[in-house]
Design an enzyme around this catalytic site. Structure first.
Site, PDB file in Angstrom:
ATOM      1  N   ASP A   5      11.839  -3.712  -5.029  1.00  0.00           N
ATOM      2  CA  ASP A   5      10.438  -3.508  -4.694  1.00  0.00           C
ATOM      3  C   ASP A   5       9.733  -3.222  -6.008  1.00  0.00           C
ATOM      4  O   ASP A   5      10.268  -2.513  -6.856  1.00  0.00           O
ATOM      5  CB  ASP A   5      10.320  -2.305  -3.760  1.00  0.00           C
ATOM      6  CG  ASP A   5       8.891  -2.023  -3.337  1.00  0.00           C
ATOM      7  OD1 ASP A   5       8.091  -2.974  -3.290  1.00  0.00           O
ATOM      8  OD2 ASP A   5       8.588  -0.858  -3.051  1.00  0.00           O
ATOM      9  N   HIS A   9       2.246   1.724  -7.737  1.00  0.00           N
ATOM     10  CA  HIS A   9       1.192   2.671  -7.374  1.00  0.00           C
ATOM     11  C   HIS A   9       1.227   3.864  -8.317  1.00  0.00           C
ATOM     12  O   HIS A   9       2.277   4.267  -8.793  1.00  0.00           O
ATOM     13  CB  HIS A   9       1.378   3.144  -5.929  1.00  0.00           C
ATOM     14  CG  HIS A   9       1.380   2.030  -4.940  1.00  0.00           C
ATOM     15  ND1 HIS A   9       0.260   1.268  -4.669  1.00  0.00           N
ATOM     16  CD2 HIS A   9       2.371   1.514  -4.186  1.00  0.00           C
ATOM     17  CE1 HIS A   9       0.552   0.350  -3.775  1.00  0.00           C
ATOM     18  NE2 HIS A   9       1.835   0.470  -3.467  1.00  0.00           N
ATOM     19  N   GLY A  24       6.253   1.789  -1.121  1.00  0.00           N
ATOM     20  CA  GLY A  24       6.886   1.125  -2.253  1.00  0.00           C
ATOM     21  C   GLY A  24       6.920   1.980  -3.498  1.00  0.00           C
ATOM     22  O   GLY A  24       6.224   2.982  -3.612  1.00  0.00           O
TER      23      GLY A  24
END
Length: 140
Positions: A5, A9, A24
């Site tokens: 993944d 962020h 994620g």
């Protein structure tokens, strides 16, 4: 295949309550080292790691001349040292989001060099701004 993944962020975004935090994690930098930890714990062989992280994706997505070390194939290779430890620190991260869930973790292996399409693009902490990537071609 082994998939990762890569959801870069920020920590601020991830620090929200569960229902508002985006899902994620930034994980694209360390998947090989994670797999090598499992190898050192006798949970997977080096051959199986290569199969799942190189051969499998090339076969699954029918990518031409990738995923194997063969004459006429593009040389996408990673050189690592199974005995050189690497501590993950904020300064060692290449994520634009500036953090990793692995900060403070010491891996028992280290990526030394990375080649893309036969061109050295990473060498012991130094990236070369070569445009070595090539457009992928797919078998029909």
């Amino acid at each position: 295949i082994i998939a990762t993944d890569h959801a870069p962020h920020t920590l601020e975004e991830k620090s929200q309550d569960y229902w508002n935090a985006p899902s994620g994690l930034p994980l694209v930098q360390h998947p090989l080292q994670i797999m090598l930890e499992l190898f050192k714990e006798d949970k997977i062989s080096l051959e199986k790691i290569v199969e799942k992280m190189a051969h499998g994706p090339a076969e699954c997505f029918r990518i031409e001349k990738r995923g194997f070390i063969k004459e006429g194939y593009w040389a996408d290779l990673t050189v690592f040292d199974l005995n050189q430890k690497e501590m993950v620190t904020e300064d060692s991260l290449y994520y634009k989001c500036g953090w990793s869930p692995f900060e403070g973790h010491q891996f028992g292996s280290k990526v030394i060099k990375t080649f893309v399409s036969g061109e050295l693009i990473y060498d012991e902490g130094t990236f070369f701004n070569k445009k070595a990537g090539q457009r992928l071609k797919f078998y029909s």
